[in-house]
Design an enzyme around this catalytic site. Structure first.
Site, mmCIF file in Angstrom:
data_model
loop_
_atom_site.group_PDB
_atom_site.id
_atom_site.type_symbol
_atom_site.label_atom_id
_atom_site.label_comp_id
_atom_site.label_asym_id
_atom_site.label_seq_id
_atom_site.Cartn_x
_atom_site.Cartn_y
_atom_site.Cartn_z
ATOM 1 N N GLY A 91 19.650 44.610 71.202
ATOM 2 C CA GLY A 91 19.667 46.000 70.718
ATOM 3 C C GLY A 91 18.526 46.789 71.349
ATOM 4 O O GLY A 91 18.677 47.951 71.720
ATOM 5 N N PHE A 136 19.315 57.055 76.962
ATOM 6 C CA PHE A 136 19.889 55.735 76.699
ATOM 7 C C PHE A 136 21.367 55.720 77.012
ATOM 8 O O PHE A 136 22.078 54.825 76.729
ATOM 9 C CB PHE A 136 19.629 55.312 75.249
ATOM 10 N N TRP A 147 19.396 47.487 74.885
ATOM 11 C CA TRP A 147 20.427 48.525 74.970
ATOM 12 C C TRP A 147 19.780 49.907 75.128
ATOM 13 O O TRP A 147 20.311 50.781 75.817
ATOM 14 C CB TRP A 147 21.294 48.489 73.701
ATOM 15 N N HIS A 148 18.616 50.070 74.501
ATOM 16 C CA HIS A 148 17.952 51.370 74.568
ATOM 17 C C HIS A 148 17.460 51.704 75.963
ATOM 18 O O HIS A 148 17.367 52.875 76.332
ATOM 19 C CB HIS A 148 16.768 51.427 73.585
ATOM 20 N N GLY A 149 17.131 50.696 76.716
ATOM 21 C CA GLY A 149 16.657 50.978 78.069
ATOM 22 C C GLY A 149 16.335 49.705 78.799
ATOM 23 O O GLY A 149 15.960 48.690 78.187
#
Lengths: 404, 485
Positions: free
Chosen positions: B318, B485, B321-323
């Site tokens: 997770g 993102f 996923w943001h970066g």
């Protein structure tokens, strides 16, 4: 009304109308939230004595003017506070015996669009000068790095004094800029938000100072802030931030290679920008003529290195354009590019003359102005001969004729 | 197109008017065209990417349903998920992967000349890829297919939620497209109320806090321990108001067409523990991670250590996923770790027999909220810092706060010394007010006066928001944080 939102919108519109009638921001044009190169120049121009000669131009003009005075006066010159060319005044006096007062309205990055707004808003009316000396270079007409004429610091400041409807289309070629402008015209709160934010911020700051006074011995300076927050008020300039230091005669002045920057500036010739900046120059000259101010247009020298980056047709269009305009509008044209007086060693980089080169520049301008009948008449000096300097008169460039 | 731009101020009413003027059967095509215009206004070529992914998923996912055996279904699901993740990986993680390999090789003394990639991250790709995967998994689980390509394409590209969510569920969204609803003023009132509220959160609160955050995280060496705590609190509220503001505008824009999209936040800083925080923060993502990552990994229905493994993997991914950067991975791993520690803590309390008594105490609840907020803030340092070096430097300084408090004096606070912009000293007053706003909204939630305020109150609030936004919207506003993102 059925809708709460529509009611709110209506109330908002009425409120705008009421505020527009009351106009709480009246007369605040010169009171800007933060001081910039333009802000200081405007402030000093308004507050100072009326000058006879005003210098316009970009850093091409500003750097030599201030640099020469630093040498001449043998002291540090604060660019934001120093607004007269002491050296030029003295040279001109030597040549003509006349005491003139100069004002430097040359600003970093100043384009003809900015110079046009300066002329319309500052150099008109009671404070109009006798002569405007405008130094131009090719960058002023074909700078790829300029997003839009209305994106400059001078525009931001000077538009507060009013934007003439005839200039709007050229100042805002991009539809979003135009939309922004029109929205500002239609909605008082939006159009005057700079003043309203400024008032709110100042009032907030006063309250904060009362509730949470700065700790004693606070040493946080604007230099610290620029380092911490480079993007916050990027144009802000405080006293002591732009110093020109005297350079001893025996000291070698280093040459900085700024060709990479100019490669970007000249990458593609935007003809629409070129034509619109020429139109601003024409407008400047028209305005000056209407005001009874004589214009001296100076084609500033640049190095061969810099010139070689320009496409031959762009270089030709620029030179023919300014020459044709100067003659068409009755301005005195000083061609320093072909003077043969400047070598690369006179420059601090590929376009800016350093203080020694700058001294040559001012000597030449003063000499030409002293010789020019039109300039002497404008400055109310005795006319010693009828020699007119308009040699090499060029026909107007056909492509530009209609546009100008 | 940015939500906080004048262009959107023209775009949205135009689409809104056309939508309600056109007959029902033309509304979905209109929104689809508008959504592609919205997306392609940034980089037209990426319109092909979203279209290609939409078409590919629309054609492949029915094969999952049609597959005769469970094995075949799984195979098709794996293919669809892999195709989506590979696309996401190429655009989002290629740089990160190349850099990681290069750095790893350097450790072994190998000097690899990595290829120079020219990949620009398409806006919103993380969001619509997750929506495709959600659809594929749901179809695999036996849910019905979307029959209309137009509906499916709009589900993925719907402009209010296209760039930064909320991540929609197709079962909730698609049926709304079929309802031939009639125009109601209620849509406008509610939608505009949310939009104004969202813009207020973004422009007036988040963008001002951003000034402090940028300075603090950019130059932590210039600030003391207590300053850095204040700056970290500022970021906690900046990211909340930035993202919640975006979500409000997205929900409000959708509401103008009579569509509902899910909420993303529920007063996250009132969470009494980290697990509760994830029930309140970026809800559409956390529920996605739960449904399509944590549960498929085994969820909570396995041994303790496997549950912890699942938690850790879910949160670390997770984070990633943001970066594509180590500090995002570290943030995810930190969240996973504190979630595991929280479970251990709850277990311990249960064993000691104090759990119920403690949980019932108001003081315990208040302390828990404060503690959770600070744990979350430490996580935000990892999230916001440009790299792990800065994050570590900041965390080390933050840990020295008790020492600074021992000999505290206002003079040592740099935020009080910086007087321009005034947001620096004002933070000392603003931050408690922002925290208090959580408490007040929590108190008002469910009350009639808050849910259905009187007509005049609503009008006055909207006029006030319009005036403030008109005056205080800066000429250039930072992009929404979640756009990257």
């Amino acid at each position: 009304m059925k809708s709460r939102f529509l009611t709110a919108l209506l109330v908002f519109a009425v409120l705008n109308l009421v505020v527009a009638v009351v106009n709480p921001c009246r007369g605040k044009a010169a009171d800007f939230p933060e001081m910039t190169w333009t802000g200081w120049a405007v402030k000093h121009y308004i507050e100072g004595p009326k000058p006879n000669v005003v210098f316009l131009g970009s850093s091409l003009m500003l750097v030599p003017l201030d640099g020469v005075d630093a040498n001449y006066l043998n002291r540090k010159i604060d660019g934001s506070q120093h607004h007269s060319s002491v050296y030029f005044e003295s040279v001109f006096k030597k040549l003509t015996g006349a005491d003139i007062r100069t004002f430097i309205f040359a600003l970093p990055g100043e384009m003809p669009s900015d110079a046009c707004l300066i002329t319309r808003n500052m150099l008109s009316g009671a404070r109009k000068p006798d002569v405007i000396v405008y130094g131009v270079g090719p960058r002023d007409f074909m700078d790829n790095l300029l997003i839009s004429p209305c994106a400059s610091d001078p525009y931001r400041y000077l538009s507060r004094f009013g934007v003439q409807p005839s200039l709007v289309s050229n100042l805002m070629p991009d539809w979003t800029d135009r939309l922004n402008y029109e929205f500002g015209q239609a909605c008082y709160l939006y159009g005057n938000k700079t003043d309203l934010v400024c008032d709110a911020t100042r009032s907030g700051a006063r309250q904060i100072e009362r509730v949470l006074p700065a700790p004693p011995g606070t040493k946080f300076t604007i230099f610290d802030r620029h380092r911490l927050m480079p993007d916050y008020h990027p144009w802000e300039l405080s006293k002591g931030e732009a110093l020109f230091r005297p350079i001893p005669p025996d000291q070698k002045i280093p040459f900085e290679d700024n060709l990479t920057e100019y490669r970007k500036r000249y990458a593609t010739v935007k003809w629409d920008m070129f034509v619109s900046q020429m139109q601003f120059l024409a407008d400047l000259m028209n305005t000056a003529r209407k005001n009874g101010t004589h214009v001296v247009l100076v084609e500033m020298p640049i190095t061969d290195l810099n010139r070689s980056l320009l496409k031959p047709y762009a270089w030709k269009a620029y030179r023919n354009g300014i020459k044709a305009l100067a003659h068409a509008k009755g301005a005195t044209f000083i061609n320093l590019e072909d003077s043969g007086k400047f070598q690369t060693s006179d420059f601090g980089d590929t376009v800016h003359l350093h203080s020694r080169g700058g001294q040559k520049l001012l000597d030449l301008i003063a000499e030409k102005m002293a010789e020019s009948r039109a300039t002497r008449v404008a400055l109310k000096l005795p006319v010693e001969n009828d020699k007119e300097e308009l040699a090499g008169r060029m026909p107007a460039l056909p492509g530009l004729k209609g546009a100008l | 197109l940015l939500f906080n731009s004048l262009q959107y101020l023209l775009f949205l009413p135009t689409v809104f008017l056309l939508f309600w003027v056109l007959p029902h059967k033309l509304r979905v095509p209109l929104l689809l065209v508008a959504s592609y215009v919205f997306y392609m206004s940034w980089k037209p070529i990426y319109g092909l990417l979203i279209f290609g992914l939409t078409l590919g998923n629309f054609l492949l996912i029915p094969l999952i349903q049609r597959a005769a055996t469970v094995k075949a279904k799984k195979w098709w699901l794996g293919l669809v998920v892999a195709a989506n993740l590979i696309t996401l990986g190429i655009f989002k993680y290629a740089y990160f992967a190349v850099d990681t390999v290069k750095e790893s090789l350097t450790l072994f003394g190998v000097n690899w000349h990595a290829p120079h990639l020219h990949i620009l991250l398409p806006l919103g790709i993380s969001f619509f890829v997750f929506e495709f995967i959600h659809y594929a998994v749901e179809v695999y689980r036996g849910k019905p297919l979307v029959k209309s390509f137009m509906d499916f394409a709009l589900f993925a590209s719907f402009f209010p939620t296209q760039i930064a969510g909320p991540i929609k569920r197709y079962q909730d969204f698609i049926p709304q497209l079929d309802i031939a609803s009639k125009f109601k003023w209620e849509y406008v009132d509610l939608g505009m109320q949310w939009i104004l509220m969202g813009l207020f959160k973004k422009v007036i609160i988040a963008d001002n806090l951003a000034l402090v955050v940028q300075a603090g995280f950019g130059h932590p060496e210039n600030f003391g321990s207590l300053d850095l705590w204040i700056i970290t609190y500022a970021f906690a509220f900046q990211i909340f108001f930035d993202f919640a503001g975006y979500t409000d505008i997205a929900r409000g824009s959708a509401m103008l067409f009579g569509y509902k999209v899910p909420i993303n936040f529920n007063l996250p800083y009132l969470a009494a523990n980290v697990s509760n925080f994830w029930d309140r923060w970026h809800i559409s993502l956390s529920t996605w991670l739960r449904d399509y990552l944590f549960i498929p990994l085994g969820g909570s229905r396995c041994g303790k250590w496997m549950v912890y493994r699942n938690l850790f993997i879910t949160m670390a991914l997770g984070g990633l996923w943001h970066g594509a950067a180590n500090h995002f991975l570290a943030w995810g791993a930190f969240q996973g770790t504190v979630l595991i520690l929280h479970r251990e803590y709850v277990e311990l309390l249960k064993k000691l027999g104090w759990a119920e008594k403690l949980h019932a105490s108001k003081l315990y609840h208040v302390v828990s909220v404060i503690l959770t907020f600070h744990v979350v803030c430490i996580g935000w340092v990892l999230f916001r810092a440009d790299n792990m070096t800065i994050a570590w430097q900041m965390i080390q300084k933050l840990m020295l706060a008790p020492v600074s408090l021992l000999h505290f004096s206002a003079a040592q606070l740099s935020v009080l010394q910086i007087r321009d912009p005034i947001i620096f000293p004002a933070l000392v007053l603003i931050l408690p007010v922002l925290m208090l706003s959580h408490v007040v909204v929590n108190f008002l939630n469910g009350k009639k006066i808050y849910e259905h305020p009187p007509w005049a109150v609503q009008v006055v609030a909207m006029v006030a928001a319009m005036c403030l936004l008109t005056i205080f919207t800066p000429d250039t506003s930072p992009r929404f944080i979640y756009f990257q993102f």
